[in-house]
Design an enzyme around this catalytic site. Structure first.
Site, mmCIF file in Angstrom:
data_model
loop_
_atom_site.group_PDB
_atom_site.id
_atom_site.type_symbol
_atom_site.label_atom_id
_atom_site.label_comp_id
_atom_site.label_asym_id
_atom_site.label_seq_id
_atom_site.Cartn_x
_atom_site.Cartn_y
_atom_site.Cartn_z
ATOM 1 N N LYS A 1 0.814 -1.216 0.000
ATOM 2 C CA LYS A 1 0.000 0.000 0.000
ATOM 3 C C LYS A 1 0.856 1.277 0.000
ATOM 4 C CE LYS A 1 -3.951 -2.138 2.361
ATOM 5 N NZ LYS A 1 -4.992 -1.906 3.384
ATOM 6 N N TYR B 1 -12.588 -2.209 -3.774
ATOM 7 C CA TYR B 1 -13.086 -2.340 -2.401
ATOM 8 C C TYR B 1 -14.611 -2.198 -2.314
ATOM 9 C CZ TYR B 1 -8.395 -2.304 -0.270
ATOM 10 O OH TYR B 1 -7.124 -2.628 0.146
ATOM 11 N N PHE C 1 -15.197 2.887 7.717
ATOM 12 C CA PHE C 1 -13.811 3.159 7.325
ATOM 13 C C PHE C 1 -13.632 3.318 5.811
ATOM 14 C CE2 PHE C 1 -14.417 -1.459 7.734
ATOM 15 C CZ PHE C 1 -13.935 -1.934 6.520
ATOM 16 N N ARG D 1 -1.508 -14.520 4.415
ATOM 17 C CA ARG D 1 -2.197 -13.897 5.555
ATOM 18 C C ARG D 1 -1.410 -14.075 6.852
ATOM 19 N NH1 ARG D 1 -6.937 -11.902 4.416
ATOM 20 N NH2 ARG D 1 -7.923 -12.117 6.449
ATOM 21 N N THR E 1 -5.361 -7.615 10.469
ATOM 22 C CA THR E 1 -5.639 -6.268 9.927
ATOM 23 C C THR E 1 -5.176 -5.142 10.854
ATOM 24 O OG1 THR E 1 -7.606 -7.219 8.891
ATOM 25 C CG2 THR E 1 -7.484 -4.826 8.962
ATOM 26 N N ARG F 1 2.672 -6.567 9.240
ATOM 27 C CA ARG F 1 1.886 -5.471 9.827
ATOM 28 C C ARG F 1 2.390 -5.093 11.217
ATOM 29 N NH1 ARG F 1 -3.777 -7.696 7.379
ATOM 30 N NH2 ARG F 1 -3.957 -6.272 5.602
ATOM 31 N N ASN G 1 -2.108 0.055 6.913
ATOM 32 C CA ASN G 1 -1.587 -1.221 7.399
ATOM 33 C C ASN G 1 -0.690 -1.937 6.392
ATOM 34 O OD1 ASN G 1 -3.659 -1.986 5.721
ATOM 35 N ND2 ASN G 1 -4.630 -3.394 7.159
ATOM 36 N N HIS H 1 -2.216 -5.477 1.646
ATOM 37 C CA HIS H 1 -3.502 -6.166 1.512
ATOM 38 C C HIS H 1 -3.209 -7.561 0.986
ATOM 39 C CE1 HIS H 1 -7.511 -7.304 0.182
ATOM 40 N NE2 HIS H 1 -6.927 -7.703 -0.937
ATOM 41 N N GLU I 1 -9.585 -10.689 -7.449
ATOM 42 C CA GLU I 1 -8.640 -9.583 -7.293
ATOM 43 C C GLU I 1 -7.511 -9.653 -8.322
ATOM 44 O OE1 GLU I 1 -9.593 -9.082 -2.523
ATOM 45 O OE2 GLU I 1 -7.585 -9.706 -3.124
HETATM 46 P P1 CMP Z 1 -7.415 -4.492 3.526
HETATM 47 O O1 CMP Z 1 -6.949 -5.895 3.637
HETATM 48 O O2 CMP Z 1 -6.835 -3.671 2.437
HETATM 49 O O3 CMP Z 1 -9.010 -4.503 3.370
HETATM 50 C C1 CMP Z 1 -9.803 -3.380 3.728
HETATM 51 C C2 CMP Z 1 -9.035 -2.353 4.513
HETATM 52 O O4 CMP Z 1 -9.801 -1.439 5.244
HETATM 53 C C3 CMP Z 1 -8.182 -3.060 5.543
HETATM 54 O O5 CMP Z 1 -7.135 -3.743 4.917
HETATM 55 C C4 CMP Z 1 -7.789 -1.876 6.443
HETATM 56 O O6 CMP Z 1 -6.682 -1.145 5.960
HETATM 57 C C5 CMP Z 1 -9.010 -0.976 6.336
HETATM 58 N N1 CMP Z 1 -9.777 -0.973 7.571
HETATM 59 C C6 CMP Z 1 -9.897 0.059 8.400
HETATM 60 N N2 CMP Z 1 -10.690 -0.212 9.431
HETATM 61 C C7 CMP Z 1 -11.097 -1.476 9.277
HETATM 62 C C8 CMP Z 1 -11.928 -2.340 10.044
HETATM 63 N N3 CMP Z 1 -12.528 -1.965 11.173
HETATM 64 N N4 CMP Z 1 -12.113 -3.604 9.586
HETATM 65 C C9 CMP Z 1 -11.537 -4.002 8.422
HETATM 66 N N5 CMP Z 1 -10.739 -3.216 7.666
HETATM 67 C C10 CMP Z 1 -10.511 -1.956 8.091
#
Ligand code: CMP
Length: 140
Positions: free
Chosen positions: A10, A50, A58, A86, A92, A103, A113, A116, A127
């Site tokens: 990211k 997304y 968020f 993962r 996350t 992370r 974070n 992804h 994806e």
């Molecule tokens: P990602 O795996 O890119 O998928 C969605 C993104 O939303 C996640 O990583 C986070 O960077 C962001 N995000 C922020 N808040 C939340 C939350 N409460 N739950 C899940 N994703 C979140």
């Protein structure tokens, strides 16, 4: 089972020159990069990617952060690639991520974070197809 998954480095990580360190961790875990490119997402591209999160609290910040700079999109291949990626990424929320995960070590916050990764083989297929044509993928 040899599987493919999809990964994004990211903007928060690209901007801190972490492309190499993050990719090294993925490769050291046994995953192979079989496709890779740099992009700067438009709002439309980020929203399409997304779409499942539209309406969540968020969502707006997510789109802002994902379009704030360049990203690296990669296809990773290896044994149980979805789960392995993962595991290497960590959960996350970086504060809850296990020691030694990407992370835990690099992420700034839940929103910034650093990476992804696809959450299932079905998401991985969707994806990967969102960003890559099959002729841009180079299996070993
Ligand atoms: P990602 O795996 O890119 O998928 C969605 C993104 O939303 C996640 O990583 C986070 O960077 C962001 N995000 C922020 N808040 C939340 C939350 N409460 N739950 C899940 N994703 C979140």
């Amino acid at each position: 089972m040899v599987q493919r998954t999809f990964s994004i480095i990211k903007p928060d990580a690209v901007n801190r020159n972490l492309i190499g360190e993050i990719t090294a961790r993925l490769e050291k875990s046994g995953l192979s990069v079989i496709a890779s490119k740099m992009l700067h997402l438009t709002t439309e591209q980020a929203a399409g990617f997304y779409a499942e999160h539209e309406g969540k609290p968020f969502y707006e910040t997510l789109i802002t952060n994902m379009t704030a700079g360049s990203i690296i999109v990669q296809v990773l291949e290896g044994e149980d690639a979805v789960a392995k990626n993962r595991e290497v990424m960590g959960t996350t929320d970086p504060e809850k991520a296990a020691p030694g995960t990407i992370r835990k070590d690099f992420a700034v916050s839940m929103q910034k974070n650093s990476v992804h990764g696809s959450d299932s083989p079905e998401s991985a297929a969707r994806e990967i197809a969102y960003f890559f044509n099959e002729n841009e993928i180079y299996p070993r």
